[in-house]
Design a protein around this motif. Structure first.
Motif, PDB file in Angstrom:
ATOM      1  N   ASP A 127      -5.028  -2.150  -2.161  1.00 16.40           N
ATOM      2  CA  ASP A 127      -6.332  -2.576  -2.669  1.00 16.40           C
ATOM      3  C   ASP A 127      -6.752  -3.940  -2.120  1.00 16.40           C
ATOM      4  N   PHE A 128      -7.750  -3.941  -1.262  1.00 13.08           N
ATOM      5  CA  PHE A 128      -8.413  -5.183  -0.843  1.00 13.08           C
ATOM      6  C   PHE A 128      -9.900  -4.963  -1.105  1.00 13.08           C
ATOM      7  N   THR A 129     -10.318  -5.073  -2.355  1.00 12.36           N
ATOM      8  CA  THR A 129     -11.731  -4.791  -2.668  1.00 12.36           C
ATOM      9  C   THR A 129     -12.344  -5.989  -3.376  1.00 12.36           C
ATOM     10  N   SER A 130     -12.590  -5.812  -4.662  1.00  7.32           N
ATOM     11  CA  SER A 130     -13.166  -6.876  -5.490  1.00  7.32           C
ATOM     12  C   SER A 130     -12.491  -6.781  -6.845  1.00  7.32           C
ATOM     13  N   HIS A 159     -13.836  -6.810  -9.506  1.00  5.35           N
ATOM     14  CA  HIS A 159     -14.660  -5.970 -10.385  1.00  5.35           C
ATOM     15  C   HIS A 159     -14.157  -4.523 -10.398  1.00  5.35           C
ATOM     16  N   PHE A 160     -13.384  -4.150  -9.387  1.00  6.51           N
ATOM     17  CA  PHE A 160     -12.862  -2.779  -9.279  1.00  6.51           C
ATOM     18  C   PHE A 160     -11.521  -2.619 -10.006  1.00  6.51           C
ATOM     19  N   THR A 161     -10.911  -3.738 -10.428  1.00  3.15           N
ATOM     20  CA  THR A 161      -9.529  -3.710 -10.913  1.00  3.15           C
ATOM     21  C   THR A 161      -9.334  -2.829 -12.151  1.00  3.15           C
ATOM     22  N   ILE A 212      -1.699  -4.704  -4.536  1.00  2.04           N
ATOM     23  CA  ILE A 212      -2.978  -5.377  -4.815  1.00  2.04           C
ATOM     24  C   ILE A 212      -3.061  -6.685  -4.028  1.00  2.04           C
ATOM     25  N   GLY A 213      -4.048  -6.745  -3.113  1.00  3.51           N
ATOM     26  CA  GLY A 213      -4.289  -7.970  -2.351  1.00  3.51           C
ATOM     27  C   GLY A 213      -5.563  -8.666  -2.769  1.00  3.51           C
ATOM     28  N   THR A 214      -6.348  -7.976  -3.575  1.00  6.64           N
ATOM     29  CA  THR A 214      -7.611  -8.554  -4.049  1.00  6.64           C
ATOM     30  C   THR A 214      -7.336  -9.840  -4.821  1.00  6.64           C
ATOM     31  N   THR A 215      -8.252 -10.800  -4.707  1.00 10.06           N
ATOM     32  CA  THR A 215      -8.097 -12.091  -5.384  1.00 10.06           C
ATOM     33  C   THR A 215      -9.313 -12.348  -6.288  1.00 10.06           C
ATOM     34  N   GLY A 216      -9.278 -13.462  -7.003  1.00  8.94           N
ATOM     35  CA  GLY A 216     -10.432 -13.863  -7.814  1.00  8.94           C
ATOM     36  C   GLY A 216     -10.492 -13.220  -9.186  1.00  8.94           C
ATOM     37  N   PHE A 253       1.741  -7.412  -6.199  1.00 11.99           N
ATOM     38  CA  PHE A 253       0.499  -8.189  -6.358  1.00 11.99           C
ATOM     39  C   PHE A 253       0.713  -9.513  -5.627  1.00 11.99           C
ATOM     40  N   ALA A 254      -0.049  -9.732  -4.558  1.00 10.24           N
ATOM     41  CA  ALA A 254       0.159 -10.938  -3.746  1.00 10.24           C
ATOM     42  C   ALA A 254      -1.174 -11.499  -3.285  1.00 10.24           C
ATOM     43  N   SER A 255      -1.364 -12.779  -3.481  1.00  8.76           N
ATOM     44  CA  SER A 255      -2.607 -13.418  -3.023  1.00  8.76           C
ATOM     45  C   SER A 255      -2.634 -13.527  -1.505  1.00  8.76           C
ATOM     46  N   ASN A 256      -1.471 -13.356  -0.881  1.00  6.42           N
ATOM     47  CA  ASN A 256      -1.442 -13.436   0.590  1.00  6.42           C
ATOM     48  C   ASN A 256      -0.243 -12.637   1.113  1.00  6.42           C
ATOM     49  N   PHE A 257      -0.511 -11.727   2.064  1.00  5.61           N
ATOM     50  CA  PHE A 257       0.544 -10.846   2.579  1.00  5.61           C
ATOM     51  C   PHE A 257       1.156 -11.342   3.884  1.00  5.61           C
ATOM     52  N   SER A 258       0.802 -12.548   4.327  1.00  5.45           N
ATOM     53  CA  SER A 258       1.380 -13.005   5.599  1.00  5.45           C
ATOM     54  C   SER A 258       2.759 -13.622   5.374  1.00  5.45           C
ATOM     55  N   LEU A 275     -18.297 -15.420   4.600  1.00  5.30           N
ATOM     56  CA  LEU A 275     -18.562 -14.247   3.758  1.00  5.30           C
ATOM     57  C   LEU A 275     -17.668 -14.166   2.514  1.00  5.30           C
ATOM     58  N   LYS A 276     -16.678 -15.056   2.450  1.00  2.69           N
ATOM     59  CA  LYS A 276     -15.744 -14.953   1.317  1.00  2.69           C
ATOM     60  C   LYS A 276     -16.474 -15.220   0.001  1.00  2.69           C
ATOM     61  N   LYS A 277     -16.213 -14.344  -0.985  1.00  3.33           N
ATOM     62  CA  LYS A 277     -16.989 -14.428  -2.238  1.00  3.33           C
ATOM     63  C   LYS A 277     -16.308 -15.284  -3.302  1.00  3.33           C
ATOM     64  N   ASP A 278     -14.968 -15.239  -3.389  1.00  8.37           N
ATOM     65  CA  ASP A 278     -14.283 -15.949  -4.480  1.00  8.37           C
ATOM     66  C   ASP A 278     -13.762 -17.308  -4.027  1.00  8.37           C
ATOM     67  N   SER A 287      -5.541 -14.055  12.639  1.00  6.82           N
ATOM     68  CA  SER A 287      -5.934 -12.644  12.706  1.00  6.82           C
ATOM     69  C   SER A 287      -5.733 -12.012  11.338  1.00  6.82           C
ATOM     70  N   ARG A 288      -6.692 -11.175  10.935  1.00  9.78           N
ATOM     71  CA  ARG A 288      -6.552 -10.490   9.641  1.00  9.78           C
ATOM     72  C   ARG A 288      -5.485  -9.399   9.707  1.00  9.78           C
ATOM     73  N   ASP A 289      -5.053  -9.038  10.926  1.00 10.44           N
ATOM     74  CA  ASP A 289      -3.989  -8.036  11.060  1.00 10.44           C
ATOM     75  C   ASP A 289      -2.734  -8.466  10.303  1.00 10.44           C
TER      76      ASP A 289
HETATM   77  N1  LIG Z   1      -3.860 -10.827  -0.277  1.00  9.47           N
HETATM   78  C1  LIG Z   1      -4.247 -10.986   0.992  1.00  9.47           C
HETATM   79  O1  LIG Z   1      -3.408 -11.174   1.900  1.00  9.47           O
HETATM   80  C2  LIG Z   1      -5.681 -10.910   1.322  1.00  9.47           C
HETATM   81  C3  LIG Z   1      -6.592 -10.742   0.318  1.00  9.47           C
HETATM   82  N2  LIG Z   1      -7.912 -10.573   0.604  1.00  9.47           N
HETATM   83  C4  LIG Z   1      -8.780 -10.346  -0.545  1.00  9.47           C
HETATM   84  O2  LIG Z   1      -9.268  -9.002  -0.474  1.00  9.47           O
HETATM   85  C5  LIG Z   1     -10.563  -8.956  -1.091  1.00  9.47           C
HETATM   86  C6  LIG Z   1     -11.552  -8.324  -0.117  1.00  9.47           C
HETATM   87  O3  LIG Z   1     -11.761  -9.225   0.944  1.00  9.47           O
HETATM   88  P1  LIG Z   1     -12.618  -8.793   2.230  1.00  9.47           P
HETATM   89  O4  LIG Z   1     -11.952  -7.643   2.894  1.00  9.47           O
HETATM   90  O5  LIG Z   1     -12.870 -10.012   3.013  1.00  9.47           O
HETATM   91  O6  LIG Z   1     -13.974  -8.360   1.522  1.00  9.47           O
HETATM   92  P2  LIG Z   1     -15.119  -7.407   2.059  1.00  9.47           P
HETATM   93  O7  LIG Z   1     -16.286  -7.698   1.179  1.00  9.47           O
HETATM   94  O8  LIG Z   1     -15.244  -7.510   3.528  1.00  9.47           O
HETATM   95  O9  LIG Z   1     -14.561  -5.925   1.774  1.00  9.47           O
HETATM   96  C7  LIG Z   1     -14.382  -5.452   0.478  1.00  9.47           C
HETATM   97  C8  LIG Z   1     -14.391  -3.933   0.541  1.00  9.47           C
HETATM   98  O10 LIG Z   1     -14.151  -3.453  -0.779  1.00  9.47           O
HETATM   99  C9  LIG Z   1     -15.188  -2.543  -1.128  1.00  9.47           C
HETATM  100  N3  LIG Z   1     -15.500  -2.695  -2.546  1.00  9.47           N
HETATM  101  C10 LIG Z   1     -15.967  -3.799  -3.168  1.00  9.47           C
HETATM  102  N4  LIG Z   1     -16.149  -3.555  -4.476  1.00  9.47           N
HETATM  103  C11 LIG Z   1     -15.776  -2.285  -4.687  1.00  9.47           C
HETATM  104  C12 LIG Z   1     -15.744  -1.448  -5.844  1.00  9.47           C
HETATM  105  N5  LIG Z   1     -16.120  -1.912  -7.043  1.00  9.47           N
HETATM  106  N6  LIG Z   1     -15.321  -0.171  -5.691  1.00  9.47           N
HETATM  107  C13 LIG Z   1     -14.958   0.289  -4.484  1.00  9.47           C
HETATM  108  N7  LIG Z   1     -14.960  -0.452  -3.352  1.00  9.47           N
HETATM  109  C14 LIG Z   1     -15.378  -1.721  -3.458  1.00  9.47           C
HETATM  110  C15 LIG Z   1     -16.382  -2.945  -0.277  1.00  9.47           C
HETATM  111  O11 LIG Z   1     -17.213  -1.832  -0.096  1.00  9.47           O
HETATM  112  P3  LIG Z   1     -18.793  -2.082   0.174  1.00  9.47           P
HETATM  113  O12 LIG Z   1     -18.882  -2.765   1.487  1.00  9.47           O
HETATM  114  O13 LIG Z   1     -19.325  -0.690   0.152  1.00  9.47           O
HETATM  115  O14 LIG Z   1     -19.264  -2.936  -0.946  1.00  9.47           O
HETATM  116  C16 LIG Z   1     -15.710  -3.350   1.026  1.00  9.47           C
HETATM  117  O15 LIG Z   1     -15.424  -2.228   1.826  1.00  9.47           O
HETATM  118  C17 LIG Z   1     -10.912 -10.378  -1.490  1.00  9.47           C
HETATM  119  O16 LIG Z   1     -10.586 -10.572  -2.846  1.00  9.47           O
HETATM  120  C18 LIG Z   1     -10.008 -11.207  -0.595  1.00  9.47           C
HETATM  121  O17 LIG Z   1      -9.726 -12.475  -1.098  1.00  9.47           O
HETATM  122  C19 LIG Z   1      -8.379 -10.568   1.870  1.00  9.47           C
HETATM  123  C20 LIG Z   1      -7.520 -10.745   2.910  1.00  9.47           C
HETATM  124  C21 LIG Z   1      -6.107 -10.952   2.718  1.00  9.47           C
END
Ligand SMILES: NC(=O)C1=CN([C@@H]2O[C@H](COP(=O)(O)OP(=O)(O)OC[C@H]3O[C@@H](n4cnc5c(N)ncnc54)[C@H](OP(=O)(O)O)[C@@H]3O)[C@@H](O)[C@H]2O)C=CC1
Ligand SMILES: O=C(O)C1=N[C@H](C(=O)O)C[C@H](O)C1
Length: 227
Positions: A34-37, A39-41, A57-61, A81-86, A118-121, A195-197
């Protein structure tokens, strides 16, 4: 993500049909990365619990309520659950704890992070983890003792605060610096992702590691054997 998975020998052939809905996709998967938002958690946890699938889970915020829900879910399913996978940042986590312990309480602690426009959080999840590590060493708390930026007549710095500063711009993948500042000297620990890779590769590694693990809350340091 797909390119990273392929580089690790994972079959990501275009023939895989995951269906049209998240429950359908999950039913055909071994686990979720999971790298989404945040709000999806809530939806993510509910479906993973229903289908008894592991989560990476890589999503943050997340809010405190969402963090509590992740912890609660991990009593029933395995979650990394990790705030960073590197690998580099997880080494930075280790170094930050060591430096805070060795340098002692006289050093002021500040964390600075920079990410793409573009980072939201904010601050980044990684910066939050760094502050939590520092707070743990100093017997402080993230919610009470973290100072998010400074503006106006805020007075002199106090010993019991950890500053955190979020810079945004361009296409910066992710920079984090931990500053330990005393009178006459300072130490800075910096990691820069180029790199995000590196995040995608780490997440795939975590998913492979998770396979067959019992329910529990794990992080990338568990995956890397850094604990
Ligand atoms: N732990 C780690 O190592 C890393 C963590 N992150 C974290 O990952 C998260 C995403 O970052 P990033 O990839 O830059 O963000 P992006 O906005 O580029 O991508 C998020 C993706 O999630 C989808 N998405 C968002 N909300 C929902 C939802 N409610 N249901 C389904 N899909 C959803 C979006 O779809 P759509 O475009 O259709 O809205 C989009 O494809 C952030 O919290 C970021 O901090 C990022 C990189 C590394
Ligand atoms: O949003 C990003 O891009 C990143 N988010 C994570 C975070 O918030 O710490 C990890 C990495 O820094 C990239």
């Amino acid at each position: 993500m797909l390119a990273a998975a392929q580089s690790q020998g994972v079959d990501v052939g275009a023939s895989i049909d995951l269906g049209d809905s998240f429950p359908d996709a999950l039913a055909k998967s071994d686990c979720v990365i999971d790298f989404t938002s945040h709000h999806f958690t809530t939806e993510l946890l509910a479906e993973a619990l229903k289908q008894k699938k592991g989560l990476v889970i890589g999503t943050t915020g997340h809010t405190n309520e969402e963090l509590a829900a992740i912890k609660d879910a991990s009593k029933s399913i395995p979650i990394v659950f990790a705030s960073n996978f590197s690998v580099g940042v997880n080494t930075l986590f280790w170094l930050t704890r060591k430096a805070a312990e060795l340098l002692g309480p006289d050093f002021d602690l500040e964390v600075v992070e920079m990410h793409h426009r573009l980072k939201k959080d904010s601050p980044s999840g990684t910066a939050r983890t760094l502050v939590e590590i520092l707070a743990d060493v100093r017997n402080l708390q993230y919610d009470n003792d973290c100072r998010h930026g400074r503006f106006g007549d805020v007075g002199a710095r106090t010993k019991g605060e950890i500053g955190v500063h979020a810079v945004r711009g361009g296409d910066v993948v992710g920079d984090h610096t931990v500053i330990f500042a005393n009178v006459g000297e300072r130490v800075e620990l910096t990691h820069k992702a180029s790199s995000r890779d590196t995040f995608a590769n780490g997440a795939v590694r975590a998913a492979r590691w998770l396979d067959g693990k019992p329910a529990g809350l794990y992080d990338m340091q568990d995956v890397l054997g850094l604990k």
